[in-house]
Design an enzyme around this catalytic site. Sequence first.
Site, PDB file in Angstrom:
ATOM      1  N   THR A 147      57.963 -27.419 -19.620  1.00 16.97           N
ATOM      2  CA  THR A 147      57.844 -27.865 -21.005  1.00 16.97           C
ATOM      3  C   THR A 147      56.675 -28.828 -21.086  1.00 16.97           C
ATOM      4  OG1 THR A 147      58.999 -28.977 -22.821  1.00 16.97           O
ATOM      5  CG2 THR A 147      59.522 -29.729 -20.611  1.00 16.97           C
ATOM      6  N   GLY A 148      56.207 -29.052 -22.300  1.00 14.52           N
ATOM      7  CA  GLY A 148      55.081 -29.969 -22.467  1.00 14.52           C
ATOM      8  C   GLY A 148      53.813 -29.222 -22.819  1.00 14.52           C
TER       9      GLY A 148
ATOM     10  N   GLY B  64      51.326 -26.858 -22.836  1.00 14.37           N
ATOM     11  CA  GLY B  64      51.242 -25.557 -22.173  1.00 14.37           C
ATOM     12  C   GLY B  64      49.911 -25.282 -21.514  1.00 14.37           C
TER      13      GLY B  64
ATOM     14  N   THR C 244      60.250 -21.229 -27.534  1.00 19.27           N
ATOM     15  CA  THR C 244      59.624 -22.378 -28.198  1.00 19.27           C
ATOM     16  C   THR C 244      58.889 -21.956 -29.464  1.00 19.27           C
ATOM     17  OG1 THR C 244      58.147 -24.256 -27.792  1.00 19.27           O
ATOM     18  CG2 THR C 244      57.426 -22.145 -26.954  1.00 19.27           C
TER      19      THR C 244
ATOM     20  N   ARG D 264      47.303 -19.668 -31.477  1.00 21.99           N
ATOM     21  CA  ARG D 264      47.449 -20.296 -30.150  1.00 21.99           C
ATOM     22  C   ARG D 264      48.754 -19.849 -29.487  1.00 21.99           C
ATOM     23  NH1 ARG D 264      51.373 -23.797 -27.472  1.00 21.99           N
ATOM     24  NH2 ARG D 264      50.256 -25.120 -26.001  1.00 21.99           N
ATOM     25  N   VAL D 265      48.673 -19.514 -28.221  1.00 22.98           N
ATOM     26  CA  VAL D 265      49.854 -19.171 -27.422  1.00 22.98           C
ATOM     27  C   VAL D 265      49.915 -20.148 -26.260  1.00 22.98           C
ATOM     28  CG1 VAL D 265      50.819 -17.418 -25.875  1.00 22.98           C
ATOM     29  CG2 VAL D 265      49.888 -16.737 -28.089  1.00 22.98           C
ATOM     30  N   GLY D 266      51.107 -20.616 -25.943  1.00 23.42           N
ATOM     31  CA  GLY D 266      51.269 -21.585 -24.861  1.00 23.42           C
ATOM     32  C   GLY D 266      51.709 -20.944 -23.561  1.00 23.42           C
ATOM     33  N   ASP D 267      52.320 -21.745 -22.718  1.00 23.55           N
ATOM     34  CA  ASP D 267      52.755 -21.300 -21.398  1.00 23.55           C
ATOM     35  C   ASP D 267      54.072 -20.520 -21.427  1.00 23.55           C
ATOM     36  OD1 ASP D 267      53.851 -23.776 -22.308  1.00 23.55           O
ATOM     37  OD2 ASP D 267      54.647 -24.165 -20.310  1.00 23.55           O
TER      38      ASP D 267
ATOM     39  N   SER E 292      61.598 -27.592 -32.639  1.00 23.55           N
ATOM     40  CA  SER E 292      60.605 -27.104 -31.683  1.00 23.55           C
ATOM     41  C   SER E 292      60.952 -25.748 -31.090  1.00 23.55           C
ATOM     42  CB  SER E 292      60.425 -28.114 -30.553  1.00 23.55           C
ATOM     43  OG  SER E 292      61.600 -28.204 -29.821  1.00 23.55           O
TER      44      SER E 292
ATOM     45  N   THR F  47      60.394 -27.403 -26.184  1.00 22.01           N
ATOM     46  CA  THR F  47      60.738 -26.108 -25.600  1.00 22.01           C
ATOM     47  C   THR F  47      62.046 -26.167 -24.832  1.00 22.01           C
ATOM     48  OG1 THR F  47      58.426 -25.618 -25.293  1.00 22.01           O
ATOM     49  CG2 THR F  47      59.948 -24.421 -23.881  1.00 22.01           C
TER      50      THR F  47
END
Length: 326
Positions: free
Chosen positions: A239-240, A242, A206, A216-219, A81, A188
């Site tokens: 984490t988790g 985003g 991450t 896609r982009v996360g937090d 991950s 992450t």
Amino acid sequence: MLNRRKFIGGATAAGLVSLLPLKLKSFPVSGKKDLPVIISTWNHGIGANEAAMKTLENGGSVLDAVEHGVWVPEGDPNNMSVGLGGLPDRDGFVTLDASIMGPDGNAGSVAFLQHIVHPVSVARKVMEDTPHELMVGEGALQFALKMGFKKENLLTPQAEKAWKNWLKKAKYEPQINWENEPNKYHDTIGLLAVDKNGDIAGACTTSGLAFKMHGRVGDSPIIGAGLYVDNEVGAATSTGMGELVLKTLGSFLVVEFMRNGKTPQEACEAAVKRIVEKLPDNKKYQVGYIAVNKNGETGAYSLQKGFNYALYQGGENKLIDSKSYY
Ligand code: ASP
């Protein structure tokens, strides 16, 4: 009806000013500090904490410490991950997000970056060698190559196999806590450190949500969402899922709660409760926060059971199960 213009028009300047905080509240630094402290997300935090502490012990800066700490999971091909060996998106591309923030309030991030094993170090270069904070995709890759980073294939055979298995059903359903299953999936890494002088830094890196949509982009690379550091107060990382963190600007929220007097534990709990109150799909997903304040006090809280974190303090580096809302 009281519309915005009427409200502004009717309010006196003095009245409006009294609504605004004139000065940032200063954080009470206690005489009793348990420093240095390093805290990071999930099982892989143990090795990362170890590396970060070694850097501090060898005289490295707190910024060096957080960078070196997260290098460990980034470079581990068995960690699916983060960095090398991370699970790809639904089209088979390993795309990485990372951020770093130091005690001087400076920060750097990369998002949707491919082919670089240590995106956190590219984020640090963005911070130190450009006038920018965030670089993404092909531009971030070209910048990294110019800075001397090597272009590598990050899709390991085991990640490719997992992706091909997923393709059979191709069902886009994020699961809760698959990251700590025996199949070695993790999540992450967010790592926060306070050195013996009370200076604070953080890093977050991450491969993002497994089998996400391409692009896609996360937090994690968004300062204030996946990571936030305020050297006067403390730091937080997440984490988790985003999307839930992005919609509540979670890490910034945790730090602001601490600034306003909450302990790191209370602040993490309040930020998770904000998700519960604001986002109806909260039951389906996991989000976990960890936080530390300037005195070296720490906290952690998650939406669902199963989140854990690694805490290195007082000569001991240990895994702790987080409390959760559900
Ligand atoms: N927060 C990361 C993201 O949404 C992934 C994770 O921690 O599971 O990209």
